[in-house]
Scaffold this motif. Structure first.
Motif, PDB file in Angstrom:
ATOM      1  N   LEU A  60       0.833  -1.210   0.000  1.00 59.77           N
ATOM      2  CA  LEU A  60       0.000   0.000   0.000  1.00 59.77           C
ATOM      3  C   LEU A  60       0.867   1.258   0.000  1.00 59.77           C
ATOM      4  O   LEU A  60       0.595   2.223  -0.706  1.00 59.77           O
ATOM      5  CB  LEU A  60      -0.897   0.052   1.244  1.00 59.77           C
ATOM      6  N   ALA A  61       1.917   1.214   0.839  1.00 57.72           N
ATOM      7  CA  ALA A  61       2.707   2.422   1.067  1.00 57.72           C
ATOM      8  C   ALA A  61       3.420   2.888  -0.199  1.00 57.72           C
ATOM      9  O   ALA A  61       3.575   4.094  -0.418  1.00 57.72           O
ATOM     10  CB  ALA A  61       3.715   2.178   2.190  1.00 57.72           C
ATOM     11  N   VAL A  62       3.841   1.962  -1.029  1.00 58.99           N
ATOM     12  CA  VAL A  62       4.671   2.359  -2.183  1.00 58.99           C
ATOM     13  C   VAL A  62       3.825   2.858  -3.363  1.00 58.99           C
ATOM     14  O   VAL A  62       4.365   3.450  -4.296  1.00 58.99           O
ATOM     15  CB  VAL A  62       5.614   1.204  -2.594  1.00 58.99           C
ATOM     16  N   ASN A  63       2.517   2.650  -3.301  1.00 58.87           N
ATOM     17  CA  ASN A  63       1.671   3.119  -4.407  1.00 58.87           C
ATOM     18  C   ASN A  63       1.807   4.624  -4.635  1.00 58.87           C
ATOM     19  O   ASN A  63       1.808   5.087  -5.782  1.00 58.87           O
ATOM     20  CB  ASN A  63       0.195   2.793  -4.145  1.00 58.87           C
ATOM     21  N   VAL A  64       1.905   5.385  -3.540  1.00 51.07           N
ATOM     22  CA  VAL A  64       2.014   6.846  -3.711  1.00 51.07           C
ATOM     23  C   VAL A  64       3.309   7.213  -4.434  1.00 51.07           C
ATOM     24  O   VAL A  64       3.367   8.194  -5.165  1.00 51.07           O
ATOM     25  CB  VAL A  64       1.917   7.593  -2.349  1.00 51.07           C
TER      26      VAL A  64
ATOM     27  N   ALA B  31      -5.402  -6.047  -5.729  1.00 52.37           N
ATOM     28  CA  ALA B  31      -5.458  -6.412  -4.305  1.00 52.37           C
ATOM     29  C   ALA B  31      -4.736  -5.391  -3.437  1.00 52.37           C
ATOM     30  O   ALA B  31      -5.137  -5.155  -2.295  1.00 52.37           O
ATOM     31  CB  ALA B  31      -4.866  -7.805  -4.091  1.00 52.37           C
ATOM     32  N   VAL B  32      -3.667  -4.787  -3.945  1.00 54.10           N
ATOM     33  CA  VAL B  32      -2.899  -3.842  -3.128  1.00 54.10           C
ATOM     34  C   VAL B  32      -3.243  -2.390  -3.460  1.00 54.10           C
ATOM     35  O   VAL B  32      -2.581  -1.465  -2.971  1.00 54.10           O
ATOM     36  CB  VAL B  32      -1.371  -4.070  -3.238  1.00 54.10           C
ATOM     37  N   GLY B  33      -4.271  -2.187  -4.285  1.00 61.41           N
ATOM     38  CA  GLY B  33      -4.694  -0.828  -4.594  1.00 61.41           C
ATOM     39  C   GLY B  33      -3.735  -0.087  -5.521  1.00 61.41           C
ATOM     40  O   GLY B  33      -3.686   1.143  -5.518  1.00 61.41           O
TER      41      GLY B  33
END
Lengths: 135, 148
Positions: A60-64, B31-33
């Motif tokens: 999740l964190a690396v998406n940004v 799944a991880v957005g």
């Protein structure tokens, strides 16, 4: 990308996480450990309840960072320590907030280090979360 | 049974190739957005110079964990998975993983240390493609609580 400065915040995001998200990640990743979806099992092994996969939070964190870069292939290195679990109650869920800040720039290499802070329920859940990216 | 620290330094033979599927990458990204079009849309990925959709930065863990099972699931190693907590993870990408890749992994047990009833097991997976070129290095540290 050439004028990136240390201290620049490149992304802030709040993500709602539910049990359904953990089930999806369990299937997609192959990590089907029941502590991530089964309340009874989680409590039996001493946890307060179902917790998110650390790897899910890391993802999740690396998406940004990817969205800022505009190219997932520019993430050259990415590492974290898992310091606190993210509890995901049902009903309800958890809110994970991500802040990404430029921690260092190497103009000669054309790279930067992005420091990530991930918080849930007011506590940091990742430690030393850093990505090295190609600018 | 305690963890056998003698496994430190061990390297396993290369795994059979792991085939990276386009739909699997899309599903993992969902799944991880990870909504960047390069994870989902072949044309968007090709615009960035890739042959096919691109894996999110943490996807390599799927391939690495399959290889790590050689150690974790080995009863002689003495790792009780019900006592395992994931402590640390690090990826170094030599190039991005894309759909269509066939990835072979060599698992290394870099270190096994014990202190204060906690065993720290650090593994390193070296992922490479069919040409033998390096793709990703995945370093993972597990903390294993002692019994009682």
């Amino acid at each position: 990308m050439a004028d990136v400065e240390v201290g620049e915040v490149v992304g802030i995001r709040a993500i709602e996480v539910t049990r359904g998200d953990l089930v999806h990640y369990a299937g997609a990743s192959g990590d089907r450990n029941p502590i991530h979806w089964n309340e009874r099992f989680a409590r039996e092994v001493g946890l307060p309840g179902v917790i998110a996969h650390g790897m899910f939070t890391m993802a999740l964190a690396v998406n940004v960072v990817v969205d800022w870069l505009g190219d997932p292939g520019r993430v050259l290195e990415y590492g974290v320590r898992f310091t606190r679990p993210v509890q995901v109650p049902d009903p309800g869920g958890a809110t994970v907030t991500i802040t990404a800040t430029v921690g260092a720039v190497d103009p000669d290499a054309g790279t930067a280090r992005v420091d990530l802070v991930a918080e849930a329920a007011g506590v940091k859940v990742l430690g030393r979360a850093q990505a090295v990216v190609r600018l | 049974m305690p963890i056998d620290a003698g496994y430190a330094g061990r390297a396993y033979p290369p795994t059979d190739a792991y085939l990276v599927g386009r739909e699997h990458l899309r599903d993992f990204a969902t799944a991880v957005g990870a909504t960047h079009p390069a994870h989902h849309d072949v044309a968007a990925a090709r615009d960035l110079g890739y042959d096919d959709v691109v894996a999110p930065p943490t996807f390599a863990v799927v391939i690495a964990q399959a290889a790590e099972a050689q150690l974790i699931a080995d009863p002689a190693a003495g790792i009780d998975f019900s006592r395992v907590v994931h402590a640390e993870e690090r990826f170094t990408h030599h190039r991005p993983i894309v759909a269509g890749d066939a990835i072979t992994t060599v698992l290394h047990v870099d270190s096994i240390t014990e202190r204060a009833g906690l065993a720290m097991v650090t593994t390193r997976c070296e992922l490479s493609d069919v040409a033998g070129e390096p793709v990703s290095t995945v370093v993972s540290t597990l903390a294993v609580r002692g019994e009682g």
